[in-house]
Design a protein around this motif. Structure first.
Motif, PDB file in Angstrom:
ATOM      1  N   ASP A  87      -0.106  -0.691  -0.711  1.00  0.00           N
ATOM      2  CA  ASP A  87       1.448  -1.453  -1.105  1.00  0.00           C
ATOM      3  C   ASP A  87       1.198  -2.926  -1.976  1.00  0.00           C
ATOM      4  O   ASP A  87       2.284  -3.324  -3.043  1.00  0.00           O
ATOM      5  CB  ASP A  87       2.803  -1.507   0.565  1.00  0.00           C
ATOM      6  N   ALA A  88       0.425  -3.546  -1.075  1.00  0.00           N
ATOM      7  CA  ALA A  88      -0.316  -4.887  -1.873  1.00  0.00           C
ATOM      8  C   ALA A  88      -0.321  -4.508  -3.218  1.00  0.00           C
ATOM      9  O   ALA A  88       0.539  -5.301  -4.398  1.00  0.00           O
ATOM     10  CB  ALA A  88      -0.861  -5.380  -0.862  1.00  0.00           C
ATOM     11  N   VAL A  89      -1.096  -3.599  -3.665  1.00  0.00           N
ATOM     12  CA  VAL A  89      -1.740  -3.536  -5.231  1.00  0.00           C
ATOM     13  C   VAL A  89      -0.352  -3.696  -6.031  1.00  0.00           C
ATOM     14  O   VAL A  89      -0.230  -3.770  -6.988  1.00  0.00           O
ATOM     15  CB  VAL A  89      -2.907  -2.467  -5.019  1.00  0.00           C
ATOM     16  N   LEU A  90       0.794  -1.791  -5.665  1.00  0.00           N
ATOM     17  CA  LEU A  90       1.378  -1.337  -6.561  1.00  0.00           C
ATOM     18  C   LEU A  90       2.855  -3.121  -6.837  1.00  0.00           C
ATOM     19  O   LEU A  90       2.961  -2.884  -7.437  1.00  0.00           O
ATOM     20  CB  LEU A  90       2.170  -0.159  -5.283  1.00  0.00           C
ATOM     21  N   ALA A  91       2.671  -3.147  -5.538  1.00  0.00           N
ATOM     22  CA  ALA A  91       3.399  -5.002  -5.915  1.00  0.00           C
ATOM     23  C   ALA A  91       2.512  -5.816  -6.676  1.00  0.00           C
ATOM     24  O   ALA A  91       3.387  -6.088  -7.324  1.00  0.00           O
ATOM     25  CB  ALA A  91       3.514  -5.670  -4.265  1.00  0.00           C
ATOM     26  N   ILE A  92       1.149  -5.604  -7.070  1.00  0.00           N
ATOM     27  CA  ILE A  92       0.531  -6.725  -7.579  1.00  0.00           C
ATOM     28  C   ILE A  92       0.812  -6.241  -9.517  1.00  0.00           C
ATOM     29  O   ILE A  92       1.605  -7.217 -10.078  1.00  0.00           O
ATOM     30  CB  ILE A  92      -0.813  -7.510  -7.040  1.00  0.00           C
TER      31      ILE A  92
END
Length: 70
Positions: free
Chosen positions: A43-48
């Motif tokens: 989810d953090a990678v997607l947000a980045i």
């Protein structure tokens, strides 16, 4: 759009920037390998990636430059 079609136009192709640096700047992630984030924090990678696209990037790269089998 197909990348070949896009490159025939006059607009520059803008890529994302320092994904690892961005990930490390997130609270609680400073000591983590950003490449593991694909598995551990998707989810953090997607947000980045979404933030880079929202800022105008037309292409994003995978976050796997130095990921090995260990």
């Amino acid at each position: 759009m197909d990348i070949r079609t896009y490159l025939q136009g006059e607009a520059p192709l803008i890529f994302d920037g320092a994904t690892g640096t961005y990930f490390a700047s997130l609270p609680g992630h400073a000591q983590e390998r950003c490449e593991r984030a694909n598995l551990d924090c998707p989810d953090a990678v997607l947000a980045i990636h979404r933030a880079y696209l929202d800022a105008g990037a037309k292409a994003i790269k995978t976050n796997t430059f130095s990921l090995g089998t260990s």
